[in-house]
Design a protein around this motif. Structure first.
Motif, mmCIF file in Angstrom:
data_model
loop_
_atom_site.group_PDB
_atom_site.id
_atom_site.type_symbol
_atom_site.label_atom_id
_atom_site.label_comp_id
_atom_site.label_asym_id
_atom_site.label_seq_id
_atom_site.Cartn_x
_atom_site.Cartn_y
_atom_site.Cartn_z
ATOM 1 N N PHE A 42 17.034 -9.347 -41.734
ATOM 2 C CA PHE A 42 17.167 -7.738 -41.338
ATOM 3 C C PHE A 42 17.958 -7.629 -40.138
ATOM 4 O O PHE A 42 18.797 -6.634 -40.020
ATOM 5 C CB PHE A 42 15.837 -7.466 -40.867
ATOM 6 N N LEU A 43 18.062 -8.677 -39.240
ATOM 7 C CA LEU A 43 18.798 -8.395 -38.021
ATOM 8 C C LEU A 43 20.230 -9.174 -38.093
ATOM 9 O O LEU A 43 21.009 -8.942 -37.183
ATOM 10 C CB LEU A 43 18.341 -9.094 -36.826
ATOM 11 N N GLN A 44 20.547 -9.447 -39.362
ATOM 12 C CA GLN A 44 21.887 -10.177 -39.550
ATOM 13 C C GLN A 44 22.393 -11.081 -38.797
ATOM 14 O O GLN A 44 23.329 -11.178 -37.994
ATOM 15 C CB GLN A 44 22.959 -9.139 -39.683
ATOM 16 N N LEU A 45 21.311 -12.155 -38.261
ATOM 17 C CA LEU A 45 21.639 -13.096 -37.394
ATOM 18 C C LEU A 45 22.171 -14.530 -38.096
ATOM 19 O O LEU A 45 21.816 -14.775 -39.182
ATOM 20 C CB LEU A 45 20.480 -13.633 -36.593
ATOM 21 N N SER A 46 23.000 -15.039 -37.483
ATOM 22 C CA SER A 46 23.614 -16.314 -37.750
ATOM 23 C C SER A 46 22.629 -17.444 -37.316
ATOM 24 O O SER A 46 21.667 -17.122 -36.638
ATOM 25 C CB SER A 46 24.832 -16.732 -37.235
ATOM 26 N N ASP A 47 22.640 -18.606 -37.671
ATOM 27 C CA ASP A 47 21.766 -19.929 -37.381
ATOM 28 C C ASP A 47 21.785 -19.823 -36.017
ATOM 29 O O ASP A 47 20.710 -20.067 -35.128
ATOM 30 C CB ASP A 47 22.234 -20.941 -38.255
ATOM 31 N N GLY A 51 18.922 -19.329 -33.340
ATOM 32 C CA GLY A 51 18.344 -20.422 -32.508
ATOM 33 C C GLY A 51 18.383 -19.987 -30.883
ATOM 34 O O GLY A 51 17.492 -20.217 -30.096
ATOM 35 N N SER A 52 19.201 -19.024 -30.467
ATOM 36 C CA SER A 52 19.438 -18.477 -29.128
ATOM 37 C C SER A 52 18.313 -17.662 -29.000
ATOM 38 O O SER A 52 17.629 -17.591 -27.869
ATOM 39 C CB SER A 52 20.951 -17.745 -28.785
ATOM 40 N N VAL A 53 17.930 -16.723 -29.870
ATOM 41 C CA VAL A 53 16.948 -15.779 -29.650
ATOM 42 C C VAL A 53 15.319 -16.554 -29.787
ATOM 43 O O VAL A 53 14.684 -16.161 -28.926
ATOM 44 C CB VAL A 53 16.875 -14.607 -30.817
ATOM 45 N N LEU A 54 15.586 -17.495 -30.464
ATOM 46 C CA LEU A 54 14.223 -18.307 -30.447
ATOM 47 C C LEU A 54 13.924 -19.154 -29.171
ATOM 48 O O LEU A 54 12.784 -19.247 -29.076
ATOM 49 C CB LEU A 54 14.285 -19.299 -31.629
ATOM 50 N N PHE A 55 14.721 -19.241 -28.538
ATOM 51 C CA PHE A 55 14.737 -20.099 -27.171
ATOM 52 C C PHE A 55 13.967 -19.231 -26.154
ATOM 53 O O PHE A 55 13.594 -19.590 -25.280
ATOM 54 C CB PHE A 55 16.237 -20.165 -26.732
ATOM 55 N N ALA A 56 13.815 -17.653 -26.465
ATOM 56 C CA ALA A 56 12.975 -16.991 -25.564
ATOM 57 C C ALA A 56 11.531 -17.325 -25.741
ATOM 58 O O ALA A 56 10.839 -17.125 -24.733
ATOM 59 C CB ALA A 56 13.080 -15.620 -26.155
ATOM 60 N N MET A 57 11.136 -17.958 -26.641
ATOM 61 C CA MET A 57 9.679 -18.345 -26.837
ATOM 62 C C MET A 57 9.571 -19.600 -25.582
ATOM 63 O O MET A 57 8.550 -19.511 -24.929
ATOM 64 C CB MET A 57 9.420 -18.858 -28.177
ATOM 65 N N GLN A 99 14.210 -4.066 -33.848
ATOM 66 C CA GLN A 99 15.208 -3.688 -34.669
ATOM 67 C C GLN A 99 16.676 -4.298 -34.147
ATOM 68 O O GLN A 99 17.610 -4.000 -34.685
ATOM 69 C CB GLN A 99 15.398 -2.115 -34.396
ATOM 70 N N VAL A 100 16.613 -4.753 -32.833
ATOM 71 C CA VAL A 100 17.679 -5.341 -32.207
ATOM 72 C C VAL A 100 17.355 -6.734 -31.688
ATOM 73 O O VAL A 100 16.074 -6.865 -31.469
ATOM 74 C CB VAL A 100 18.340 -4.541 -31.269
ATOM 75 N N PRO A 101 18.262 -7.653 -31.640
ATOM 76 C CA PRO A 101 17.837 -9.038 -31.142
ATOM 77 C C PRO A 101 17.339 -9.199 -29.937
ATOM 78 O O PRO A 101 16.252 -9.895 -29.568
ATOM 79 C CB PRO A 101 19.155 -9.718 -31.201
ATOM 80 N N TYR A 102 17.710 -8.210 -28.988
ATOM 81 C CA TYR A 102 16.870 -8.298 -27.651
ATOM 82 C C TYR A 102 15.594 -8.124 -27.716
ATOM 83 O O TYR A 102 14.666 -8.547 -26.749
ATOM 84 C CB TYR A 102 17.799 -7.761 -26.218
ATOM 85 N N VAL A 103 14.896 -6.877 -28.383
ATOM 86 C CA VAL A 103 13.836 -6.532 -28.528
ATOM 87 C C VAL A 103 12.858 -7.886 -29.128
ATOM 88 O O VAL A 103 11.717 -8.239 -28.737
ATOM 89 C CB VAL A 103 13.320 -5.235 -29.262
#
Length: 382
Positions: A42-47, A51-57, A99-103
């Protein structure tokens, strides 16, 4: 603690309540993991971007580490367990609605913070129950967590296949979790067992414990990687967007439960060292099957075998560290947890970047290498 002699069912009720929380924690995490492919698409993210977004966890988890112990000490594990459960699952609708990666990153930070605080407070409750019942049952709690994880993975696949949105799915899980947390609150142990000694919250392990810590690091890195990336890999191999994409993840979770149920009996029969060695080699075997034979059936079998191998690595190391002759059990476990958790937190991120620069298949082969490394290190245990 409360006067337990007036209620013969107190210990049993407290155990059921704590088990419920372990179950909810497992099903919540697996529910999110099962919808990662949909959110990624949905967010059209590359791998690498995923991975960068998952690092928030892990950032959220690390933020919770220095405050969790203090808060639990001040307000008690019963209060903080339910509070952190609510905090933990409130993030689920955010993850499904992003709706966006930062959220999505904000939601994952909250999810990670609540997860770490819930993990610590739940285990304090588990220790309280052990003291009441006067026997070791810690592995059973983690088996219940794995059961919740398995059910969450299976349900996630079925729900996704029906076309139900991640938001509706994750919001429903969140509401159920909150209601169940409120129900079990009164049955949790009200007063934690206090230690007469003042111990540091963090400590570096000695050489022997460091060896165990590195093995735990290998195991937990592999667990984290499988949780976040196994569904995506199976979906690639399946090459069918409408297929049951969580089949491999479900097999992994089922065999994880089986291994934890029988792990204590196995180690009692052949010993810790042989059990760990066999487990690490099983991890290598399972991932070899899944990655070499790129067929859906082979991936399901391989992931299941990998789950069996990983199932008791960390619990056995925790048990061994708790019997350290150079450090108290609390300090030793804190040290092992610090080293091992680092692997769990960086695993998904590492796989994301390796996948971006090579392929997800090659990135997941790192789990094979970790299995071999774990077997080598196990051979060094005295």
């Amino acid at each position: 603690m409360e006067n337990l002699t007036t209620n013969p069912n107190y210990g049993r009720n407290a155990r059921i309540a704590a088990n419920t929380l372990f179950f909810l924690c497992g099903i919540s995490f697996a529910s999110w993991a099962s919808r990662i492919p949909d959110v990624k698409e949905f967010l059209q993210l590359s791998d690498a971007a995923l991975g960068s977004v998952l690092f928030a966890m892990p950032i959220g988890s690390l933020t919770a580490l220095p405050v969790s112990g203090i808060i639990i000490e001040k307000f008690g594990s019963r209060n903080i367990t339910v509070f952190s459960l609510v905090f933990y699952v409130i993030a689920l609708p955010i993850l499904g609605l992003a709706q966006v990666p930062y959220v999505l990153a904000i939601g994952l930070f909250i999810f990670g913070f609540g997860s770490d605080m819930l993990n610590i407070s739940m285990n304090v409750q588990a220790v309280n129950v052990e003291k009441i019942l006067k026997r070791s049952i810690m592995s059973s709690f983690h088996a219940v967590f794995s059961t919740g994880f398995m059910i969450g993975a299976a349900l996630g696949g079925l729900i996704a296949k029906q076309g139900i949105s991640p938001f509706a799915h994750l919001t429903t899980i969140s509401i159920i979790d909150i209601l169940m947390g409120i129900v079990v609150y009164r049955f949790l142990v009200a007063q934690d067992q206090k230690s007469s000694e003042s111990q540091p919250l963090f400590a570096l392990p000695d050489k022997g414990l460091m060896l165990l810590g590195i093995i735990a690091f290998c195991g937990m890195l592999s667990e984290g990687a499988m949780a976040d990336w196994s569904v995506l890999y199976y979906k690639q191999v399946l090459n069918n967007p409408h297929g049951y994409a969580t089949a491999g993840f479900t097999a992994f979770s089922i065999l994880m439960v089986v291994g934890r149920v029988f792990g204590d009996k196995i180690v009692h029969t052949i010993g810790l060292r042989k059990t760990l060695l066999i487990n690490c080699l099983i991890v290598f075997l399972g991932m070899s099957i899944a990655l070499i034979f790129q067929h859906p059936v082979a991936v399901v079998i391989g992931f299941g075998i990998t789950g069996l191998g990983l199932s008791t690595i960390v619990p056995l190391i925790y048990s061994e560290a708790g019997h350290s002759k150079t450090m108290s059990a609390g300090v030793a476990l804190a040290a092992i947890t610090t080293v091992g958790m680092a692997g769990f937190l960086i695993g998904p991120v590492l796989i994301g970047y390796l996948s971006e620069f090579s392929s997800l298949r090659i990135a997941l082969s790192s789990i094979m290498l970790l299995g071999l490394l774990g077997a080598f290190l196990t051979s060094k245990i005295r």
